[in-house]
Scaffold this active site. Structure first.
Site, PDB file in Angstrom:
ATOM      1  N   CYS A  19       0.815  -1.223   0.000  1.00 34.42           N
ATOM      2  CA  CYS A  19       0.000   0.000   0.000  1.00 34.42           C
ATOM      3  C   CYS A  19       0.849   1.272   0.000  1.00 34.42           C
ATOM      4  O   CYS A  19       0.350   2.350  -0.327  1.00 34.42           O
ATOM      5  CB  CYS A  19      -0.930   0.013   1.207  1.00 34.42           C
ATOM      6  SG  CYS A  19      -2.109  -1.345   1.215  1.00 34.42           S
ATOM      7  N   ASN A  22     -10.211   0.782  -0.060  1.00 36.72           N
ATOM      8  CA  ASN A  22      -8.743   0.778  -0.040  1.00 36.72           C
ATOM      9  C   ASN A  22      -8.260   0.116  -1.333  1.00 36.72           C
ATOM     10  O   ASN A  22      -8.471  -1.076  -1.540  1.00 36.72           O
ATOM     11  CB  ASN A  22      -8.287  -0.012   1.202  1.00 36.72           C
ATOM     12  CG  ASN A  22      -6.783  -0.178   1.292  1.00 36.72           C
ATOM     13  OD1 ASN A  22      -6.054   0.003   0.312  1.00 36.72           O
ATOM     14  ND2 ASN A  22      -6.308  -0.564   2.461  1.00 36.72           N
ATOM     15  N   HIS A  46      -2.804   7.426   2.385  1.00 38.93           N
ATOM     16  CA  HIS A  46      -3.304   6.146   1.868  1.00 38.93           C
ATOM     17  C   HIS A  46      -4.699   5.936   2.449  1.00 38.93           C
ATOM     18  O   HIS A  46      -4.910   6.087   3.655  1.00 38.93           O
ATOM     19  CB  HIS A  46      -2.351   5.028   2.298  1.00 38.93           C
ATOM     20  CG  HIS A  46      -2.913   3.665   2.086  1.00 38.93           C
ATOM     21  ND1 HIS A  46      -3.539   3.296   0.907  1.00 38.93           N
ATOM     22  CD2 HIS A  46      -2.962   2.571   2.898  1.00 38.93           C
ATOM     23  CE1 HIS A  46      -3.937   2.039   1.012  1.00 38.93           C
ATOM     24  NE2 HIS A  46      -3.602   1.580   2.208  1.00 38.93           N
TER      25      HIS A  46
END
Lengths: 74, 318
Positions: free
Chosen positions: B110, B275, B245
């Site tokens: 990520c 996400n 993020h």
């Protein structure tokens, strides 16, 4: 600040509950909070009391958490 | 350091999957997901692989920058959910663009988009002839989700984001922290069918320890932002936007609280896309840029955290 008083303050804030309604016997499950709420509270307690706290399933009431935090403070 | 961002682009598949849709598959509900994760809906690919989404995001970024594919000196890409281990995602996108240049992947889950920027900065420094670099994060997370695990399948989404970088001086500073280990977050590969191998392996889906991930993420964001501000003698008032993020709205909110920063300083679009791992920061950056809320000269912070464990943040002048 006393440990239990701080725990109750954090729980009251997180759950929008009156602090007077929370005591040593209050179970976290009864306040409708989840594992991430507990993690948030643990992190705030770590900062407040300078400890490293691992939340385990058996630490499920205000009283039990108070005991654990007080033991860690030494 | 060594570049400025001259164009951004994103692409998400058209299939919108709401929380109510997921509640038909696993034992969950819209109220819980909205309140506890911050996601209202996400996109799931029906027929596009990660490289195809990445190519579209790349084309959108190139168009935004007014740059032709053949002007690109290098392509750096990231994914944890690509359809091939080889060719690399960067090579697949390069092939789609029909160009010939340096192309390679960087693996940092990520946080990867931040690692792509750092890699680009290093390459600009190393290769004085490089003028433009394309960076792309693209994910078909639905391909690595266990749709029987309600704690993870409601969080993620599919999509791609890209940016075109041009040699310049607007990448002002960065912090990168890596602490190797697979106990908090991991995405195992399958074992193959070797008749000689007998070790057990976890299922090839995302495995994440929620509480540990939360604690790690909040600590990482808080520390990285504090370090960047302190090192550059800035206060939060000098920063126009923080683009984090998009992992979980509660991580962002709690990090904001710990830092004493108003939540509104963090650009969030997790409610629409979930996400999207390496694509989340460039998708958010593109939406922010296109919203008109970002002005040339604004200082912004990008920050990310994830499997590795790897976290990073950078300070950019827009």
């Amino acid at each position: 600040m006393e440990v239990q008083e701080k725990i109750i303050e954090l729980l009251a804030e997180a759950t929008d509950t009156e602090a007077s309604e929370i005591n040593a016997d209050t179970a976290f499950a009864d306040l409708g909070i989840d594992s991430l709420d507990l993690t948030e509270m643990a992190m705030q307690l770590e900062e407040e009391f300078g400890i490293e706290l691992e939340m385990k399933p058996e630490i499920n009431t205000v009283g039990k958490l108070t005991e654990v935090v007080e033991a860690l403070r030494g | 350091m060594s570049f400025r961002i001259i164009g951004t682009g994103m692409y998400v598949p058209s299939k919108v999957v709401t929380n109510d849709d997921l509640a038909q598959i696993v034992d969950t509900n819209d109220e819980w997901i909205s309140k506890r994760v911050g996601v209202k809906e996400r996109r799931f690919s029906e027929n596009e692989f990660a490289s195809e989404m990445g190519l579209k995001a790349a084309q959108n970024a190139l168009s935004d920058a007014g740059v032709k594919p053949e002007e690109i000196d290098a392509i750096f890409a990231a994914t944890v959910s690509g359809e091939t281990s080889s060719p690399s995602m960067a090579c697949m996108i390069q092939n789609g663009l029909g160009v010939s240049c340096m192309a390679m992947d960087v693996s940092a889950a990520c946080s990867a988009f931040l690692f792509l920027l750092e890699t680009a900065a290093a390459f600009f420094a190393l290769h004085k002839e490089f003028k433009k670099i394309l960076v792309v994060g693209t994910e078909r997370m639905s391909g690595i989700l266990d749709f029987a695990d309600r704690s993870t399948c409601v969080i993620f989404g599919d999509g791609a984001g890209a940016a075109v970088l041009e040699r310049g001086e607007n990448y002002l500073d960065s912090v990168i922290t890596v602490k190797g280990g697979d106990t908090v977050i991991k995405i195992p590969h399958g074992n193959g069918n070797s008749p000689y191998f007998s070790r057990e392996q976890d299922t090839p889906y995302i495995h994440m320890q929620g509480q540990e991930t939360f604690k790690y993420a909040v600590t990482a964001i808080s520390q990285d932002i504090s370090d960047l501000l302190e090192r550059n003698h800035l206060t939060i008032d000098d920063i126009a936007w923080i683009v984090p993020h998009q992992a979980n709205k509660r991580i962002i909110d709690f990090a904001a609280k710990r830092l004493g920063i108003e939540k509104e300083k963090f650009f969030c679009n997790i409610e629409k896309y979930g996400n999207t791992s390496s694509a989340s920061v460039p998708i958010a950056l593109d939406e922010l840029a296109k919203s008109g809320k970002l002005k040339r000269g604004d200082k912004i912070i990008l920050c990310a955290f994830g499997g590795g464990l790897a976290n990073a943040a950078c300070l950019i002048e827009w």
